[in-house]
Design a protein around this motif. Structure first.
Motif, short mmCIF file in Angstrom:
data_model
loop_
_atom_site.label_atom_id
_atom_site.label_comp_id
_atom_site.label_asym_id
_atom_site.label_seq_id
_atom_site.Cartn_x
_atom_site.Cartn_y
_atom_site.Cartn_z
N GLU A 261 0.82 -1.22 0.00
CA GLU A 261 0.00 0.00 0.00
C GLU A 261 0.85 1.26 0.00
O GLU A 261 0.46 2.28 -0.59
CB GLU A 261 -0.93 0.00 1.22
N HIS A 262 2.00 1.20 0.64
CA HIS A 262 2.86 2.37 0.70
C HIS A 262 3.25 2.85 -0.69
O HIS A 262 3.35 4.06 -0.94
CB HIS A 262 4.11 2.03 1.52
N HIS A 263 3.45 1.93 -1.61
CA HIS A 263 3.90 2.28 -2.95
C HIS A 263 2.79 2.87 -3.82
O HIS A 263 3.06 3.37 -4.92
CB HIS A 263 4.52 1.05 -3.61
N LEU A 264 1.57 2.84 -3.32
CA LEU A 264 0.45 3.45 -4.04
C LEU A 264 0.31 4.95 -3.78
O LEU A 264 -0.37 5.65 -4.53
CB LEU A 264 -0.86 2.76 -3.64
N LYS A 265 0.95 5.46 -2.73
CA LYS A 265 0.74 6.86 -2.35
C LYS A 265 1.02 7.85 -3.47
O LYS A 265 0.21 8.76 -3.73
CB LYS A 265 1.59 7.19 -1.11
N PRO A 266 2.13 7.74 -4.19
CA PRO A 266 2.36 8.72 -5.28
C PRO A 266 1.31 8.64 -6.38
O PRO A 266 0.99 9.65 -7.01
CB PRO A 266 3.74 8.33 -5.80
N PHE A 267 0.77 7.46 -6.61
CA PHE A 267 -0.25 7.33 -7.67
C PHE A 267 -1.54 8.02 -7.26
O PHE A 267 -2.23 8.59 -8.12
CB PHE A 267 -0.48 5.85 -8.00
N GLU A 268 -1.87 7.99 -5.99
CA GLU A 268 -3.05 8.74 -5.53
C GLU A 268 -2.88 10.22 -5.85
O GLU A 268 -3.83 10.88 -6.27
CB GLU A 268 -3.25 8.51 -4.04
N ALA A 269 -1.67 10.74 -5.66
CA ALA A 269 -1.41 12.15 -5.99
C ALA A 269 -1.51 12.38 -7.49
O ALA A 269 -2.02 13.42 -7.94
CB ALA A 269 -0.02 12.55 -5.49
N ALA A 270 -1.06 11.41 -8.29
CA ALA A 270 -1.14 11.54 -9.74
C ALA A 270 -2.59 11.53 -10.21
O ALA A 270 -2.97 12.28 -11.12
CB ALA A 270 -0.35 10.41 -10.41
N PHE A 271 -3.42 10.68 -9.61
CA PHE A 271 -4.83 10.65 -9.98
C PHE A 271 -5.49 11.99 -9.64
O PHE A 271 -6.26 12.54 -10.44
CB PHE A 271 -5.55 9.52 -9.25
N GLU A 272 -5.17 12.51 -8.47
CA GLU A 272 -5.76 13.80 -8.07
C GLU A 272 -5.32 14.91 -9.01
O GLU A 272 -6.09 15.84 -9.30
CB GLU A 272 -5.36 14.12 -6.63
N ALA A 273 -4.08 14.81 -9.52
CA ALA A 273 -3.58 15.83 -10.44
C ALA A 273 -4.12 15.65 -11.85
O ALA A 273 -3.91 16.52 -12.70
CB ALA A 273 -2.06 15.80 -10.46
N GLY A 274 -4.79 14.53 -12.12
CA GLY A 274 -5.46 14.34 -13.40
C GLY A 274 -4.63 13.67 -14.48
O GLY A 274 -4.87 13.90 -15.68
N ASP A 577 20.55 -7.16 3.65
CA ASP A 577 19.68 -7.39 4.81
C ASP A 577 18.41 -6.55 4.79
O ASP A 577 17.51 -6.77 5.61
CB ASP A 577 20.44 -7.10 6.11
N SER A 578 18.32 -5.57 3.90
CA SER A 578 17.16 -4.68 3.88
C SER A 578 16.01 -5.32 3.12
O SER A 578 16.19 -6.25 2.35
CB SER A 578 17.53 -3.34 3.23
N ARG A 579 14.80 -4.80 3.37
CA ARG A 579 13.60 -5.30 2.71
C ARG A 579 13.27 -4.41 1.51
O ARG A 579 13.14 -3.20 1.67
CB ARG A 579 12.44 -5.33 3.70
N PRO A 580 13.12 -5.00 0.33
CA PRO A 580 12.99 -4.20 -0.89
C PRO A 580 11.79 -3.26 -0.92
O PRO A 580 11.81 -2.27 -1.65
CB PRO A 580 12.86 -5.26 -2.00
N ASP A 581 10.74 -3.56 -0.18
CA ASP A 581 9.53 -2.73 -0.23
C ASP A 581 9.48 -1.68 0.86
O ASP A 581 8.55 -0.86 0.88
CB ASP A 581 8.28 -3.62 -0.13
N VAL A 582 10.46 -1.67 1.75
CA VAL A 582 10.42 -0.78 2.91
C VAL A 582 11.39 0.38 2.70
O VAL A 582 12.58 0.15 2.49
CB VAL A 582 10.77 -1.54 4.20
N PRO A 583 10.92 1.61 2.77
CA PRO A 583 11.83 2.74 2.58
C PRO A 583 12.77 2.90 3.78
O PRO A 583 12.43 2.55 4.90
CB PRO A 583 10.88 3.94 2.46
N PHE A 584 13.97 3.39 3.49
CA PHE A 584 14.94 3.74 4.53
C PHE A 584 15.20 2.56 5.46
O PHE A 584 15.18 2.70 6.68
CB PHE A 584 14.45 4.96 5.31
N ASP A 585 15.46 1.40 4.86
CA ASP A 585 15.54 0.16 5.64
C ASP A 585 16.95 -0.42 5.72
O ASP A 585 17.13 -1.49 6.27
CB ASP A 585 14.60 -0.89 5.03
N THR A 586 17.97 0.28 5.17
CA THR A 586 19.32 -0.23 5.35
C THR A 586 19.85 0.25 6.70
O THR A 586 19.68 1.40 7.09
CB THR A 586 20.27 0.25 4.23
#
Length: 599
Positions: A261-274, A577-586
């Motif tokens: 779900e975290h990776h969807l946030k920018p797309f919500e902004a793109a939809f709102e921007a049209g 050791d970091s998780r690919p889907d988690v930001p700032f995880d190293t």
């Protein structure tokens, strides 16, 4: 080629039988679309569904076949396959020739039975990339930092100004769809595509993508707009081992941190921007609630998530090459039909249509679509749903009303002195100073030893010498490291380890032993910089900057404004050791997101 794709095999309708009401700009949009759609043959409708690459012929002529990318001739595309959406591959020496070619292409399209104008799209072409799988070299266009550089500046006004300039230059030569912005979150440090993103932070990306879309599209699509195809839904950053799904070894997207779900946030902004269009990525989600097939075939994502949950009713175009195998630069690559590789191209097409896509990127096989309708496996009414979206955008962009461009005006606008100056200002602003042991700013007139900089340009700032032991200061420009792969096309995608080779590190240490040394790294990925930091007197990062832009900052003529758009990991062990889907995880990064020094 089957007979069903030839213009002379389609139902023959005389030009006098055509109701030209769709050409009347005074009519409501839906009436124009309905009038045209009602007169189209199945073959003409099928051509709308394919958005393939096209090249500019020598001297601005229409191109013949292109063997390097396996492309048919322009005439075959337009008159044989009834196609009218093309991604312009490569460039022309100048804007005049590019505009002339566009006009000739539109003239050819106008000569077909219904005269449906061509929609031309492009990958990014204002920055420093030369990756025909993802971006074009700037050529005659103004040159700006990469998207990561715009993120390093972090100013919505700068992003909107870039998009406005790019829109003016695009429209001057007839480019009307941007195959960008790319708003994947760069949460896997090894991923090869992050140079074209706004970095690792979802909030920053969301703010900047809204400005980007405003600059390209304006308040609403119109004659002066460039439609944006925002990508890669639902977020292409969490790649297993950082490998890219252009290639079979990178087919899986993984979410060990449960952050889909975290990776969807920018797309919500793109939809709102049209945003007008959406491109799903190649990857297949693993271990989520969604089907484990590539996103371009994924009904739970395209219909369930994009259409139903987010209410998106714009165009959905697949990424390039999902259906058929291709020969690229002399090497064979399979279709990116991840999860359904066992199906035939025809069956893959049916799967994607049932998933909810409108158009197939990088493909030109309308005969398969025609056959699906003739066999009853897909209805012509289903085709009409997508055809309406595709035609509606052509009308909104005023392509039926004004398909041609002013060739002399194009030459005056593209790469104008004003636009080049704005691009260079952004290049300077994006430079990010990571460390400075009282070496910066350099004084003008020093004896300089340089690598990766034209000595003639460096000579504008000091006296260039031939060896470090003769210098007062050294400036070394490096590329972030990457692993060499088997084919030319793969090597356009910088992937693999983020560690510099022993040879490079030993060389930096040897130069720094003689003279105070500045190391500048083109940070298209967050390299392991610790050994460089230990050796050099100053380390700076650029995200696309010409030598003068860099040296202007190093001598203090311009102040660096850049702040890191991602974390820079301390070691490859931390990356593993970091998780690919988690930001700032190293763990314990060497530099954190937002780091950057002033001079």
């Amino acid at each position: 080629m089957t007979d069903t794709t030839r213009a002379d095999a389609a139902p023959q309708l005389a030009a006098s039988d055509i109701d030209t009401a769709f050409r009347d700009p005074a009519l409501p949009l839906d009436e124009r679309v309905g009038n045209l759609l009602g007169q189209m043959t199945l073959e003409e409708k099928a051509g709308l569904f394919f958005h393939s690459m096209i090249t500019i012929g020598a001297g601005g002529e229409l191109a013949e076949e292109d063997s390097a990318f396996g492309l048919p001739s322009t005439d075959d595309y337009v008159a044989g396959k009834f196609m009218s959406h093309f991604n312009v591959l490569g460039s022309a020496p100048d804007a005049l020739m590019m505009a002339r070619w566009q006009n000739r292409l539109q003239e050819r399209a106008a000569s077909t039975r219904l005269g449906i104008p061509v929609t031309l799209s492009t990958d990014p072409r204002h920055s420093f990339s030369d990756n025909p799988g993802a971006a074009m070299a700037a050529g005659p266009f103004s040159q700006w930092p990469e998207m990561l550089g715009l993120a390093a500046i972090g100013d919505e006004a700068v992003v909107e100004e870039f998009a406005r300039v790019a829109r003016l230059e695009y429209t001057a030569v007839g480019l009307r769809v941007a195959l960008h912005p790319q708003i994947d979150l760069a949460t896997e440090p090894r991923w090869s595509r992050q140079i074209a993103t706004f970095g690792e932070d979802a909030d920053l990306t969301s703010h900047l993508v809204a400005a980007y879309i405003r600059g390209f599209q304006g308040e609403a699509l119109g004659e002066q707009s460039v439609a944006t195809m925002t990508k890669h839904f639902p977020g292409g950053g969490p790649q297993k081992d950082g490998e890219d799904p252009h290639f079979a070894y990178g087919r899986e997207q993984v979410y060990p941190g449960g952050r889909f779900e975290h990776h969807l946030k920018p797309f919500e902004a793109a939809f709102e921007a049209g945003t007008s269009q959406i491109m799903p990525y190649y990857g297949m989600p693993v271990g989520t609630e969604y089907e484990e097939v590539g996103f371009g075939f994924n009904k739970s994502v395209i219909t369930g998530l994009l259409r139903e949950r987010f209410g998106f009713d714009g165009i959905v175009c697949t990424d390039w090459g999902l259906l058929t195998d291709a020969s690229i630069m002399g090497a064979e690559f399979p279709a990116r039909a991840w999860g359904i590789e066992h199906l035939s191209p025809r069956e893959r097409m049916l799967t994607a249509l049932n998933a909810g896509v409108d158009q197939f990127g990088g493909e030109s096989c309308p005969e398969l679509l025609i056959d699906l309708v003739h066999s009853g496996e897909i209805s012509e009414e289903r085709l009409d749903v997508s055809a309406r979206r595709l035609l509606r955008e052509k009308f909104r962009l005023a392509l039926f009303d004004a398909p041609f461009v002013d060739e002399k005006r194009a030459q005056a606008i593209v790469g104008s002195a004003e636009f080049r100056a704005a691009g260079e200002k952004a290049q300077r602003a994006a430079i990010t100073v990571l460390t400075n042991d009282r070496i910066l700013p350099l004084k003008r007139g020093l004896r300089l030893y340089v690598e990766g900089i034209d000595p003639a340009i460096a000579g504008e700032y000091g006296d260039v010498v031939n060896s470090p032991d003769q210098a007062d200061a050294a400036v070394l420009r490096l590329q972030a490291p990457y692993e060499t792969r088997d084919t030319m096309f793969e090597n356009f995608f910088h992937a693999g380890s983020l560690e510099f080779s022993d040879e490079v590190l030993e060389h930096v240490v040897s130069v720094a032993a003689f003279v105070p040394t500045v190391v500048d790294v083109f940070l298209d990925r967050p390299a392991i910089l610790a050994p460089i930091v230990d050796a050099a007197g100053a380390v700076v990062a650029n995200f696309g900057a010409n030598p003068r832009a860099l040296l202007d900052v190093l001598v203090g003529d311009a102040g660096p404004q850049g702040r890191l758009p991602f974390d820079v990991p301390r070691s490859m062990a931390a990356v593993h050791d970091s998780r690919p889907d988690v930001p700032f995880d190293t763990e314990d990064p060497l530099f954190r997101f937002g780091h950057g020094l002033s001079l």
